[in-house]
Design an enzyme around this catalytic site. Sequence first.
Site, PDB file in Angstrom:
ATOM      1  N   TYR A 141       0.520  -1.338  -0.385  1.00  0.00           N
ATOM      2  CA  TYR A 141       0.072   0.126  -0.066  1.00  0.00           C
ATOM      3  C   TYR A 141       1.125   1.517  -0.267  1.00  0.00           C
ATOM      4  O   TYR A 141       0.381   2.669  -0.602  1.00  0.00           O
ATOM      5  CB  TYR A 141      -1.086  -0.110   1.337  1.00  0.00           C
ATOM      6  CG  TYR A 141      -2.269  -1.517   1.003  1.00  0.00           C
ATOM      7  CD1 TYR A 141      -2.698  -1.547  -0.163  1.00  0.00           C
ATOM      8  CD2 TYR A 141      -2.283  -1.449   2.303  1.00  0.00           C
ATOM      9  CE1 TYR A 141      -3.055  -2.796   0.484  1.00  0.00           C
ATOM     10  CE2 TYR A 141      -3.334  -2.561   2.551  1.00  0.00           C
ATOM     11  CZ  TYR A 141      -3.678  -2.537   1.115  1.00  0.00           C
ATOM     12  OH  TYR A 141      -4.792  -4.508   1.357  1.00  0.00           O
ATOM     13  N   LYS A 192       3.748 -15.550   2.421  1.00  0.00           N
ATOM     14  CA  LYS A 192       3.750 -16.306   0.825  1.00  0.00           C
ATOM     15  C   LYS A 192       5.492 -16.466   0.740  1.00  0.00           C
ATOM     16  O   LYS A 192       5.527 -16.612  -0.623  1.00  0.00           O
ATOM     17  CB  LYS A 192       2.933 -15.241   0.334  1.00  0.00           C
ATOM     18  CG  LYS A 192       3.346 -16.249  -1.057  1.00  0.00           C
ATOM     19  CD  LYS A 192       2.241 -17.593  -0.925  1.00  0.00           C
ATOM     20  CE  LYS A 192       1.599 -17.889  -2.445  1.00  0.00           C
ATOM     21  NZ  LYS A 192       1.113 -19.060  -1.833  1.00  0.00           N
ATOM     22  N   ASP A 225      -2.267 -18.413   1.454  1.00  0.00           N
ATOM     23  CA  ASP A 225      -3.794 -19.264   1.083  1.00  0.00           C
ATOM     24  C   ASP A 225      -4.035 -20.299   2.162  1.00  0.00           C
ATOM     25  O   ASP A 225      -4.813 -20.032   2.226  1.00  0.00           O
ATOM     26  CB  ASP A 225      -2.887 -19.998  -0.419  1.00  0.00           C
ATOM     27  CG  ASP A 225      -1.850 -20.375  -0.365  1.00  0.00           C
ATOM     28  OD1 ASP A 225      -1.149 -19.872   1.016  1.00  0.00           O
ATOM     29  OD2 ASP A 225      -0.942 -21.016  -1.917  1.00  0.00           O
ATOM     30  N   ASP A 249      -5.264  -7.241   5.355  1.00  0.00           N
ATOM     31  CA  ASP A 249      -6.448  -7.050   5.272  1.00  0.00           C
ATOM     32  C   ASP A 249      -7.562  -7.266   4.994  1.00  0.00           C
ATOM     33  O   ASP A 249      -9.099  -7.915   5.820  1.00  0.00           O
ATOM     34  CB  ASP A 249      -6.009  -5.635   4.166  1.00  0.00           C
ATOM     35  CG  ASP A 249      -7.052  -5.146   2.845  1.00  0.00           C
ATOM     36  OD1 ASP A 249      -8.496  -4.694   4.141  1.00  0.00           O
ATOM     37  OD2 ASP A 249      -6.948  -4.335   2.823  1.00  0.00           O
ATOM     38  N   ASP A 253     -10.452  -8.950   7.735  1.00  0.00           N
ATOM     39  CA  ASP A 253     -12.712  -9.370   7.522  1.00  0.00           C
ATOM     40  C   ASP A 253     -12.354 -11.131   7.357  1.00  0.00           C
ATOM     41  O   ASP A 253     -13.651 -11.140   8.094  1.00  0.00           O
ATOM     42  CB  ASP A 253     -12.197  -8.938   5.633  1.00  0.00           C
ATOM     43  CG  ASP A 253     -13.088  -7.581   6.357  1.00  0.00           C
ATOM     44  OD1 ASP A 253     -12.164  -6.399   7.113  1.00  0.00           O
ATOM     45  OD2 ASP A 253     -13.328  -6.758   4.791  1.00  0.00           O
TER      46      ASP A 253
END
Length: 359
Positions: A141, A192, A225, A249, A253
């Site tokens: 970001y 990852k 994942d 992020d 959620d």
Amino acid sequence: MSKSVLLLPGDGIGQEIMAEAVKVLDWLGTQGMCDLKFREALLGGCAYDQVGTPLPEETVTRALESDAVLLGAVGGVQWESLDYAVRPERGLLGIRKAMDVYCNLRPAQVFPQLADASTLKPEVVSGIDIMVVRELSSDIYFGQPRGVSTLPDGRQVGINTLYYTTDEIERVARRAFGIARLRQKRLCSVDKANVLEATELWRNVVTAIGQAEFPDVALSHMYVDNAAMQLIRNPRQFDVMLTTNMFGDILSDEASMLTGSIGMLPSASLGDRGALYEPIHGSAPDIAGKGIANPLAMILSVAMMFRYTLGQSDVAARIERAVQRVLDAGLRTADIMQPGKEKVGTAAMGSAVVAALGE
Ligand code: NAD
């Protein structure tokens, strides 16, 4: 010594739920359980309407002077046609940036009384108590270079850069390990590292901090994942989940929605000099002004403030117990209403929590 708290009610239901948080704080103050000084300031659409910007300079100054900031919510349909630079949500991003809050805590907890509110089977979600710790100030970001440009052959290319420095990883890792120490002492770091070098650095730095400073916390690593899958398959395996800004992020959620009740979930964003506490939900324009919003996420954000900024875990636990008691007594706002329970509005729910605080 008294601590200072800045109140930013914001827009929509933000104003209504903040009033209930203040009731709780007033009660604790009159009982001598806290010594806080309050100020209030404008943020979001209401700030734009009154002074022409969603983040007035005075709000930033007061936030930086405060030990903690309590925020309701910002936004609303009446500001959706404004230029992006002056939209209410810019005020929110701006205050987080000004305060340099880099560690976002999102608890996902299933209240036993509400286990059937989840879209997953009660036997999968009951007992979930996960703390997602998301790095909030770096990653893709903010990394440079970024943007969309045109290649010599005329094709367009879009670029964002996944960027982490060791100090950025170290500071959020220390926070996450420290939180795990207050809980079940289990930390799962999500990355990852098999394909992204920047997250291989993440894994190495988290491992080094754990070995050197937190040998009593059991550290594990998981690829993002797999983590997304495990959250649905067997969420109870997690205690504290630490992850990068972008993965956090998405995963925070996912984790919070396991619980099925957006009006119940608080959050904290911690920096080295201050902290921001807010419910995870928005300003709910569809129900604003009706007196039916659920104030419990806001009240539980107050509990987080006592635990993480004010160092009063006993008061935090008292607030959390009071919330449990009102749920046990069968009180429900419309968003968590169940058959056979008593439907109450925002103010009645807040008053019930205050009454339960003294029990
Ligand atoms: P929202 O969270 O405001 O509402 C989503 C749904 O959940 C709505 O049906 C709403 O009525 C319900 N809801 C949310 N909180 C509730 C509560 N406490 N009690 C009962 N029901 C509740 O999300 P949205 O509709 O996508 O966004 C509305 C506005 O809020 C937008 O302007 C958005 O930009 C803003 N927003 C602000 C924040 C923030 O201030 N942190 C976060 C998200 C969205």
